[in-house]
Design a protein around this motif. Structure first.
Motif, PDB file in Angstrom:
ATOM      1  N   THR A  10       3.117   2.138  21.282  1.00 35.27           N
ATOM      2  CA  THR A  10       2.953   0.807  20.707  1.00 35.27           C
ATOM      3  C   THR A  10       3.322   0.853  19.226  1.00 35.27           C
ATOM      4  OG1 THR A  10       0.630   1.133  20.086  1.00 35.27           O
ATOM      5  CG2 THR A  10       1.061   0.237  22.290  1.00 35.27           C
ATOM      6  N   ARG A  12       2.332   0.791  15.641  1.00 34.37           N
ATOM      7  CA  ARG A  12       1.097   1.187  14.991  1.00 34.37           C
ATOM      8  C   ARG A  12       1.297   1.222  13.474  1.00 34.37           C
ATOM      9  NH1 ARG A  12      -2.180   4.356  18.820  1.00 34.37           N
ATOM     10  NH2 ARG A  12      -1.113   4.446  20.806  1.00 34.37           N
ATOM     11  N   GLY A 135      -2.683  -1.398  16.094  1.00 34.25           N
ATOM     12  CA  GLY A 135      -1.947  -0.806  17.197  1.00 34.25           C
ATOM     13  C   GLY A 135      -2.829   0.091  18.044  1.00 34.25           C
ATOM     14  N   PHE A 140      -4.874  -3.228  21.132  1.00 33.55           N
ATOM     15  CA  PHE A 140      -4.591  -3.560  22.525  1.00 33.55           C
ATOM     16  C   PHE A 140      -5.685  -2.962  23.398  1.00 33.55           C
ATOM     17  CE2 PHE A 140      -0.470  -3.141  20.323  1.00 33.55           C
ATOM     18  CZ  PHE A 140      -0.110  -4.487  20.353  1.00 33.55           C
TER      19      PHE A 140
END
Length: 308
Positions: A10, A12, A135, A140
């Motif tokens: 992801t 970050r 992140g 998430f």
């Protein structure tokens, strides 16, 4: 080093801050660029950026990752320089230590350049801290709030008792660890009629999630996809696209999975591969999306529709 092979990649970022006291006269020298060793701010900025790149070489548990952005900012205080570093990456692990290392190295650079001019009793580095990170699991979510789930394993050999189930149990355990209430776990042979009947029975109970494990390959008995698809009222191809992409980075066989996913009324239904590795990788890849579907959109709960 910690194993991060099952962590999704992801965007970050991390921001760290700190300060170094140089005294009021020292602040004036830095501001007016009268320091013998040169421009303190620019040298410290370069030191911080170089430190970001060297963090894995300095800290034994830090993974080498691509640094996509690193910025250092400085602010003058009455008797100190405030330092702020922001680092960004797209990776499976964060950049908190890179940001903290950047601030530390920048502060040390200031210390080195100012010690000929400022008494060492005045020079002091303090307040180095992580100010913000984004992140990964921080942003998430990978924890569901009491979502109900059922796991159905499809395998002739497991159903016949010829080998133990590892894939389905691993998925059930992973869902439980993510906060789901695993209300059902069962094993069926690769018989479409039996799966069809159990899906109808489970959907009548309106769980948040049903995961089938097995039967997504190309064998003559692999009919899970064909059995599940008619139940889907809204297909969600992105879930399995993400799973195949995640798996493809780890094995060249992930492309062969025919898994599908979607909504059957208010229930999310996903078809996982039957191997333990494939099932675990699929769950790791799509878990943030599942939590978002179930918790943010609240598909199986009374609501007015849309995002909360």
């Amino acid at each position: 080093m910690r194993d991060i092979t099952l962590k999704p990649t992801t965007l970050r970022s991390a921001t760290a801050g700190g300060r170094i006291r140089v005294g009021a006269d020292g602040v004036a020298m830095v501001r007016e660029r009268r320091v013998d060793k040169g421009d303190v701010i620019e040298c410290a900025r370069i030191a911080g950026i170089m430190a970001v790149k060297q963090t894995p070489a300095l800290l034994p548990h830090c993974h080498p990752i691509p640094v996509l952005d690193a910025q250092l900012d400085f602010a003058f205080e009455d008797d100190a320089l405030a330092i702020r570093a922001t680092v960004r990456t797209i990776a499976a692990t964060g950049v908190e230590m890179e940001a903290l290392t950047a601030v530390s190295a920048a502060a040390l650079c200031v210390y080195d350049m100012m010690k000929p001019h400022v008494d060492t009793q005045t020079l002091r580095i303090d307040g180095i801290h992580l100010a913000e990170k984004m992140g990964g699991k921080t942003q998430f979510g990978r924890k569901a709030k009491a979502g109900r789930a059922a796991v159905i394993v499809l395998s002739d050999t497991v159903a016949a008792g010829k080998k133990p189930d590892t894939a389905g149990k691993s998925v059930a355990e992973g869902l439980a660890n993510a906060g789901f209430d695993v209300a059902g776990y069962e094993i069926l042979p690769d018989e479409p009629a039996q799966l069809d009947r159990r899906l109808r029975e489970w959907l009548a109970q309106r769980p948040d999630l049903i995961v089938t494990v097995g039967g997504t390959g190309v064998g003559p008995r692999d009919k899970t996809v064909e059995t599940v698809q008619p139940f889907l009222t809204t297909e969600l191809p992105g879930l399995m696209e993400a799973a195949r992409s995640f798996g493809q980075a780890r094995t060249p066989y992930a492309m062969l999975s025919r898994g599908i996913a979607g909504l059957a009324g208010g229930t999310v239904v996903c078809t996982f591969p039957g191997s333990r590795k494939g099932a675990e990788e699929t769950l790791a890849a799509i878990l943030p999306g599942l939590v978002h579907l179930i918790e943010v959109c609240r598909f199986s709960r009374p609501h007015d529709g849309g995002y909360t």
